[in-house]
Motif scaffolding. Structure first.
Motif, PDB file in Angstrom:
ATOM      1  N   VAL A 250      41.970  37.194  -0.852  1.00  0.00           N
ATOM      2  CA  VAL A 250      41.810  37.892  -2.121  1.00  0.00           C
ATOM      3  C   VAL A 250      41.449  39.346  -1.844  1.00  0.00           C
ATOM      4  O   VAL A 250      40.929  39.685  -0.785  1.00  0.00           O
ATOM      5  CB  VAL A 250      40.720  37.223  -2.996  1.00  0.00           C
ATOM      6  CG1 VAL A 250      41.052  35.762  -3.243  1.00  0.00           C
ATOM      7  CG2 VAL A 250      39.343  37.356  -2.365  1.00  0.00           C
ATOM      8  N   THR A 251      41.733  40.192  -2.827  1.00  0.00           N
ATOM      9  CA  THR A 251      41.352  41.601  -2.726  1.00  0.00           C
ATOM     10  C   THR A 251      41.326  42.222  -4.109  1.00  0.00           C
ATOM     11  O   THR A 251      42.112  41.855  -4.981  1.00  0.00           O
ATOM     12  CB  THR A 251      42.323  42.392  -1.840  1.00  0.00           C
ATOM     13  OG1 THR A 251      41.893  43.764  -1.773  1.00  0.00           O
ATOM     14  CG2 THR A 251      43.740  42.374  -2.383  1.00  0.00           C
ATOM     15  N   ASP A 252      40.395  43.131  -4.298  1.00  0.00           N
ATOM     16  CA  ASP A 252      40.463  44.031  -5.445  1.00  0.00           C
ATOM     17  C   ASP A 252      41.055  45.332  -4.924  1.00  0.00           C
ATOM     18  O   ASP A 252      40.364  46.145  -4.330  1.00  0.00           O
ATOM     19  CB  ASP A 252      39.084  44.256  -6.048  1.00  0.00           C
ATOM     20  CG  ASP A 252      39.183  45.049  -7.342  1.00  0.00           C
ATOM     21  OD1 ASP A 252      39.492  46.262  -7.267  1.00  0.00           O
ATOM     22  OD2 ASP A 252      38.976  44.481  -8.421  1.00  0.00           O
ATOM     23  N   ALA A 253      42.346  45.488  -5.123  1.00  0.00           N
ATOM     24  CA  ALA A 253      43.104  46.556  -4.456  1.00  0.00           C
ATOM     25  C   ALA A 253      43.343  47.769  -5.340  1.00  0.00           C
ATOM     26  O   ALA A 253      44.255  48.561  -5.068  1.00  0.00           O
ATOM     27  CB  ALA A 253      44.439  46.001  -3.967  1.00  0.00           C
ATOM     28  N   HIS A 254      42.544  47.950  -6.374  1.00  0.00           N
ATOM     29  CA  HIS A 254      42.782  49.062  -7.291  1.00  0.00           C
ATOM     30  C   HIS A 254      42.863  50.408  -6.570  1.00  0.00           C
ATOM     31  O   HIS A 254      43.758  51.219  -6.855  1.00  0.00           O
ATOM     32  CB  HIS A 254      41.673  49.114  -8.346  1.00  0.00           C
ATOM     33  CG  HIS A 254      41.804  48.091  -9.420  1.00  0.00           C
ATOM     34  ND1 HIS A 254      41.438  46.772  -9.258  1.00  0.00           N
ATOM     35  CD2 HIS A 254      42.259  48.189 -10.697  1.00  0.00           C
ATOM     36  CE1 HIS A 254      41.667  46.110 -10.376  1.00  0.00           C
ATOM     37  NE2 HIS A 254      42.160  46.936 -11.270  1.00  0.00           N
ATOM     38  N   VAL A 255      41.911  50.662  -5.664  1.00  0.00           N
ATOM     39  CA  VAL A 255      41.909  51.982  -5.031  1.00  0.00           C
ATOM     40  C   VAL A 255      43.173  52.214  -4.210  1.00  0.00           C
ATOM     41  O   VAL A 255      43.566  53.369  -4.003  1.00  0.00           O
ATOM     42  CB  VAL A 255      40.659  52.195  -4.156  1.00  0.00           C
ATOM     43  CG1 VAL A 255      39.394  52.141  -5.000  1.00  0.00           C
ATOM     44  CG2 VAL A 255      40.591  51.212  -3.001  1.00  0.00           C
TER      45      VAL A 255
ATOM     46  N   TYR B 273      33.852  46.253   0.226  1.00  0.00           N
ATOM     47  CA  TYR B 273      35.155  45.669  -0.065  1.00  0.00           C
ATOM     48  C   TYR B 273      35.874  46.336  -1.240  1.00  0.00           C
ATOM     49  O   TYR B 273      37.117  46.301  -1.304  1.00  0.00           O
ATOM     50  CB  TYR B 273      35.016  44.168  -0.312  1.00  0.00           C
ATOM     51  CG  TYR B 273      34.807  43.402   0.975  1.00  0.00           C
ATOM     52  CD1 TYR B 273      35.788  43.375   1.957  1.00  0.00           C
ATOM     53  CD2 TYR B 273      33.618  42.724   1.232  1.00  0.00           C
ATOM     54  CE1 TYR B 273      35.611  42.691   3.146  1.00  0.00           C
ATOM     55  CE2 TYR B 273      33.427  42.035   2.418  1.00  0.00           C
ATOM     56  CZ  TYR B 273      34.430  42.019   3.370  1.00  0.00           C
ATOM     57  OH  TYR B 273      34.239  41.348   4.551  1.00  0.00           O
ATOM     58  N   LEU B 274      35.153  46.957  -2.159  1.00  0.00           N
ATOM     59  CA  LEU B 274      35.827  47.627  -3.274  1.00  0.00           C
ATOM     60  C   LEU B 274      36.290  49.031  -2.900  1.00  0.00           C
ATOM     61  O   LEU B 274      37.291  49.516  -3.435  1.00  0.00           O
ATOM     62  CB  LEU B 274      34.917  47.674  -4.500  1.00  0.00           C
ATOM     63  CG  LEU B 274      34.561  46.311  -5.087  1.00  0.00           C
ATOM     64  CD1 LEU B 274      33.642  46.466  -6.299  1.00  0.00           C
ATOM     65  CD2 LEU B 274      35.804  45.524  -5.473  1.00  0.00           C
ATOM     66  N   LEU B 275      35.594  49.695  -1.997  1.00  0.00           N
ATOM     67  CA  LEU B 275      36.012  51.034  -1.576  1.00  0.00           C
ATOM     68  C   LEU B 275      37.109  50.990  -0.509  1.00  0.00           C
ATOM     69  O   LEU B 275      37.880  51.942  -0.378  1.00  0.00           O
ATOM     70  CB  LEU B 275      34.812  51.829  -1.062  1.00  0.00           C
ATOM     71  CG  LEU B 275      33.726  52.124  -2.102  1.00  0.00           C
ATOM     72  CD1 LEU B 275      32.557  52.871  -1.466  1.00  0.00           C
ATOM     73  CD2 LEU B 275      34.287  52.910  -3.285  1.00  0.00           C
ATOM     74  N   THR B 276      37.184  49.902   0.246  1.00  0.00           N
ATOM     75  CA  THR B 276      38.236  49.775   1.267  1.00  0.00           C
ATOM     76  C   THR B 276      39.431  48.971   0.775  1.00  0.00           C
ATOM     77  O   THR B 276      40.522  49.116   1.307  1.00  0.00           O
ATOM     78  CB  THR B 276      37.699  49.084   2.525  1.00  0.00           C
ATOM     79  OG1 THR B 276      37.298  47.742   2.199  1.00  0.00           O
ATOM     80  CG2 THR B 276      36.526  49.851   3.112  1.00  0.00           C
ATOM     81  N   ALA B 277      39.219  48.106  -0.231  1.00  0.00           N
ATOM     82  CA  ALA B 277      40.240  47.170  -0.700  1.00  0.00           C
ATOM     83  C   ALA B 277      40.708  46.244   0.410  1.00  0.00           C
ATOM     84  O   ALA B 277      41.836  45.750   0.395  1.00  0.00           O
ATOM     85  CB  ALA B 277      41.424  47.903  -1.323  1.00  0.00           C
ATOM     86  N   ASP B 278      39.850  45.974   1.386  1.00  0.00           N
ATOM     87  CA  ASP B 278      40.210  45.053   2.463  1.00  0.00           C
ATOM     88  C   ASP B 278      40.391  43.643   1.916  1.00  0.00           C
ATOM     89  O   ASP B 278      39.739  43.233   0.944  1.00  0.00           O
ATOM     90  CB  ASP B 278      39.124  45.037   3.538  1.00  0.00           C
ATOM     91  CG  ASP B 278      39.131  46.282   4.413  1.00  0.00           C
ATOM     92  OD1 ASP B 278      40.121  47.049   4.331  1.00  0.00           O
ATOM     93  OD2 ASP B 278      38.166  46.483   5.170  1.00  0.00           O
ATOM     94  N   LEU B 279      41.246  42.877   2.583  1.00  0.00           N
ATOM     95  CA  LEU B 279      41.454  41.482   2.227  1.00  0.00           C
ATOM     96  C   LEU B 279      40.261  40.641   2.669  1.00  0.00           C
ATOM     97  O   LEU B 279      39.646  40.895   3.716  1.00  0.00           O
ATOM     98  CB  LEU B 279      42.725  40.951   2.881  1.00  0.00           C
ATOM     99  CG  LEU B 279      44.044  41.497   2.313  1.00  0.00           C
ATOM    100  CD1 LEU B 279      45.183  41.224   3.271  1.00  0.00           C
ATOM    101  CD2 LEU B 279      44.339  40.873   0.959  1.00  0.00           C
TER     102      LEU B 279
END
Length: 265
Positions: A135-140, A166-172
């Motif tokens: 999963v990822t929050d990939a907005h950035v 994890y939100l600033l990197t959008a890492d999986l």
């Protein structure tokens, strides 16, 4: 909406009022079209008014849970205020309708989840993830602020340090790491995932319902206190869709290349 009106959700009512909801667009990894976004908001109002339903399990058809918005539709909204506002309103409705539903929701995260899909997966009251699901929050990564749910929920789940990482990197994040940091309730091997979710839903469905529902209602006041954070993040995401970074991010994703964001040149 009536169950028969949903195009991309399927329903299977099990014993003891357990409703299995399946996001059903497997050929596109259950990517959310405009229609599916609306359905992911409306379904919680439908089950709220269905006395036959006590608990809900939601999962994805095929090998994904839901990879977020269909970017072929999202790119058409760039720079257009009305579609962006509508998209933001649906993002808010998905989260708030789940929070305000007193009936417990369990997500069985069987594969990749991002964007609106991840919002559904993690706004669920109990989240069970396959150990190899990512999963990822990939907005950035596409040039927009993290809207949907993450800046509201993740700090409550796993703390600010991990949320910022994890939100600033959008890492999986795979299922094992998601469980380790407290982002999800539990992690299971994929073959056990759905049965575990359904068994848990059945256990809860056989408990005194008013006690269950009011316990959820009280617990979710923690989330309601953070509601201004969600509203702000969705507003900023919408503003970002008016900027050149978002166009570059979406075009790069669809063209399968690395983005060259104007703000970093």
């Amino acid at each position: 909406m009536q169950y028969s009106e949903f195009r991309f959700l399927t329903f299977d009512l099990r014993a003891n009022g357990v409703l299995l909801v399946t996001i059903n667009r497997p050929e596109k990894l259950n990517a959310a079209t405009n229609v599916l976004h609306r359905e992911l908001a409306e379904i919680w109002l439908t089950v709220k008014n269905d006395p036959a339903v006590r608990t809900i399990v939601i999962t994805g058809a095929g090998r994904a849970f839901c990879v977020g918005g269909d970017l072929n539709e999202e790119i058409e909204k760039l720079g257009k205020i009305d579609p962006i506002i509508e998209m933001g309103e649906l993002a808010l409705q998905i989260v708030y309708n789940m929070i305000h539903l007193d009936k417990p929701i369990i997500s069985a995260i069987n594969g990749p989840a991002a964007g609106a899909g991840l919002a559904v997966a993690l706004t669920a009251d109990i989240s069970i993830i396959a150990d190899d699901a990512r999963v990822t929050d990939a907005h950035v990564n596409i040039g927009v602020a993290s809207g949907d749910h993450a800046v509201m929920l993740w700090p409550l789940y796993c703390g600010l340090p991990k949320s910022k990482l994890y939100l600033l990197t959008a890492d999986l994040i795979d299922g094992r790491e998601a469980e380790r940091i407290g982002l999800v309730s539990m992690c299971k091997p994929l073959p056990e995932l759905l049965d575990s979710a359904l068994e848990l839903a059945d256990r809860i469905a056989r408990k005194p319902q008013r006690a269950v529902q009011w316990t959820k209602r009280c617990l979710n006041h923690w989330l309601r206190q953070a509601a201004p954070v969600l509203d702000l993040s969705v507003a900023y995401e919408g503003l970002n869709f008016m900027e050149p970074d978002a166009r570059e991010g979406l075009e790069a994703f669809l063209e399968k290349r690395s983005p060259n964001f104007p703000s970093t040149r």
